[in-house]
Design an enzyme around this catalytic site. Structure first.
Site, PDB file in Angstrom:
ATOM      1  N   HIS A 197      35.401  47.968  86.022  1.00 21.01           N
ATOM      2  CA  HIS A 197      35.818  47.125  87.157  1.00 21.01           C
ATOM      3  C   HIS A 197      36.790  47.841  88.105  1.00 21.01           C
ATOM      4  CE1 HIS A 197      38.327  44.910  83.798  1.00 21.01           C
ATOM      5  NE2 HIS A 197      38.774  46.108  83.994  1.00 21.01           N
ATOM      6  N   ASP A 213      32.058  40.799  84.121  1.00 20.46           N
ATOM      7  CA  ASP A 213      33.477  40.693  83.744  1.00 20.46           C
ATOM      8  C   ASP A 213      33.775  39.317  83.166  1.00 20.46           C
ATOM      9  OD1 ASP A 213      35.214  42.723  83.601  1.00 20.46           O
ATOM     10  OD2 ASP A 213      36.067  42.493  85.598  1.00 20.46           O
ATOM     11  N   HIS A 258      39.650  50.767  81.036  1.00 18.33           N
ATOM     12  CA  HIS A 258      40.302  49.843  81.977  1.00 18.33           C
ATOM     13  C   HIS A 258      41.498  50.611  82.512  1.00 18.33           C
ATOM     14  CE1 HIS A 258      42.183  46.001  83.353  1.00 18.33           C
ATOM     15  NE2 HIS A 258      43.306  46.619  83.002  1.00 18.33           N
TER      16      HIS A 258
END
Length: 428
Positions: A236, A309, A183
């Protein structure tokens, strides 16, 4: 022996370049034959299923899901999570390690996977926490977790900001031949941030997080990757600069992949103008230019995969002013329909969408799925891409019912989900 033939189906299997009306034969949970056109008059089948030209494709492999169980079962139990996955066409899901306790030991992986196997249905895999307690300071026992079945390592929704720890994690991941999922967010730039930094954040009076926070971590990690090797995956991804960094790294030949989620190609920061906390996500919704870059990345393959997600959030944590509200939203129930929006808009082909939802994540994580080649497990879905409906979170199978797409019109509905040739979901 159990034999089933699915015929008159619109087959879509990017792994075999199949896209047309055909048939699929399943014997004892394994794909026996698949092909376009009229099926041969051979073999005896216990069941013949007319698919009526519905789409039949490999099942979705969702590579980014927060389970909440154990530790916060009131938000999402393992049963509701897997029911939502099955109803959403997900035949395999990969769980992040930020449960309570954190999945940073082999026994925690054993426990989660054993409980999921007792429930049955969607295949469940687990990531191992990269650092103990996800604190970012001390490496977890990666080797033991790999032996227990961890499919990769990640610090979940927090970035590894310590460069020395990150270097060691990449080196160990490489040695264990597991992907590292990052992330990407520089904590120093995002501390106390409430949304994306820009004109909109200024107008709304909210603290902004600069988009550079993403690419700074990606650039640093790529330097470390050149020294250590390993498979590095950006989770993401949401900014043009970050996507360009991944594009250049792929051109260089580095083992880099990336995924994104529907909010980042369907919404931009203007959605926050109502201060609706359902739009508070991590990373935050970005500018329109960033959203367009995400679509471009999906089109040219820079962004390999689409994930849900899915993040269960306590409703009380959302019923606050925008600043202190917790980021996150549900995603499993709407993943296919929202992804199909890009197909209906002519942005990507149906085959490319299935590749991003199924083949690519299975390949990145090195797990079964993503293909219907003869001899593979019969994990597939039947869906109607043109059936329209309105997103109503009250109808979700997931217990997590906060979505930024509430009342959003979509097209595409899952009629059936099969794992090992057995229906784990059939729409009434």
């Amino acid at each position: 022996m159990t034999a089933t033939r699915f015929f008159n189906a619109h087959l879509i299997d990017p792994s075999q370049s199949l896209d047309g009306i055909g048939y699929l034969d399943v014997i004892d949970g394994v794909v026996d034959a698949i092909g376009l056109g009229t099926p041969p008059n051979s073999g005896k089948f216990d069941q013949l299923i007319d698919c009526k030209k519905s789409c039949l494709s490999p099942g979705i492999v969702d590579m980014r899901v927060q389970p909440a169980d154990p530790g916060a079962e009131h938000l999402e139990s393992l049963s509701t999570l897997m029911a939502a996955a099955a109803g959403g066409g997900v035949t395999a899901l990969a769980c992040l390690p930020d449960t309570r306790p954190v999945i940073d030991e082999a026994s925690a992986i054993d426990s989660l996977c054993l409980r999921a196997s007792r429930i049955g249905g969607t295949r469940l895999y687990a990531y191992g926490a990269a650092t103990k307690g996800l604190a970012g300071h001390e490496m977890a026992e990666l080797g033991l977790m790999a032996e227990a079945g961890a499919i990769g390592f990640t610090n979940s929704a927090t970035s590894i900001n310590d460069s020395l720890i990150m270097r060691r994690l990449l080196a160990y991941s490489n040695m264990l031949d597991k992907p590292f999922i990052q992330h990407c967010e520089d904590h120093a730039l995002t501390k106390d941030a409430e949304m994306n930094e820009g004109e909109t954040s200024t107008r709304l009076g909210l603290i902004g997080s600069p988009s550079e926070a993403e690419v700074i971590i990606i650039d640093r990690d790529l330097h470390l990757l050149r020294r250590t090797g390993a498979r590095y995956h950006v989770a993401h991804i949401s900014t043009r600069a970050g996507i360009e960094a991944v594009r250049e790294a792929k051109a260089e030949g580095l083992a880099v992949t990336a995924d994104t989620a529907p909010p980042y190609f369907l919404l931009n920061e203007l959605a926050i103008s109502t201060y609706n906390t359902a739009f508070k996500l991590s990373p935050p919704l970005r500018s329109e230019d960033d959203r367009q870059a995400v679509i471009e990345g999906l089109v040219d393959g820079t962004i390999d995969a689409i994930a849900s997600d899915h993040m269960p959030v306590d409703r009380d944590a959302k019923m606050q002013p925008f600043g202190p509200a917790q980021p996150g939203a549900s995603g499993l129930d709407t993943l296919l329909a929202l992804s199909l929006t890009l197909v209906h808009q002519g942005q990507i082909s149906m085959a490319r969408m299935i590749e991003a939802l199924s083949l690519a994540p299975a390949s990145i994580l090195d797990i079964p799925g993503g293909t219907l080649t003869p001899g593979s497990s019969a994990d597939f879905i039947l869906f109607r891409p043109d059936s329209s409906w309105i997103v109503k979170s009250a109808n979700f199978r997931s217990n997590s019912r906060i979505t930024p797409f509430e009342s959003h019109p979509v097209q595409g509905i899952v009629d059936a989900t099969y794992v090992d040739g057995t229906a784990i979901f059939l729409r009434d």
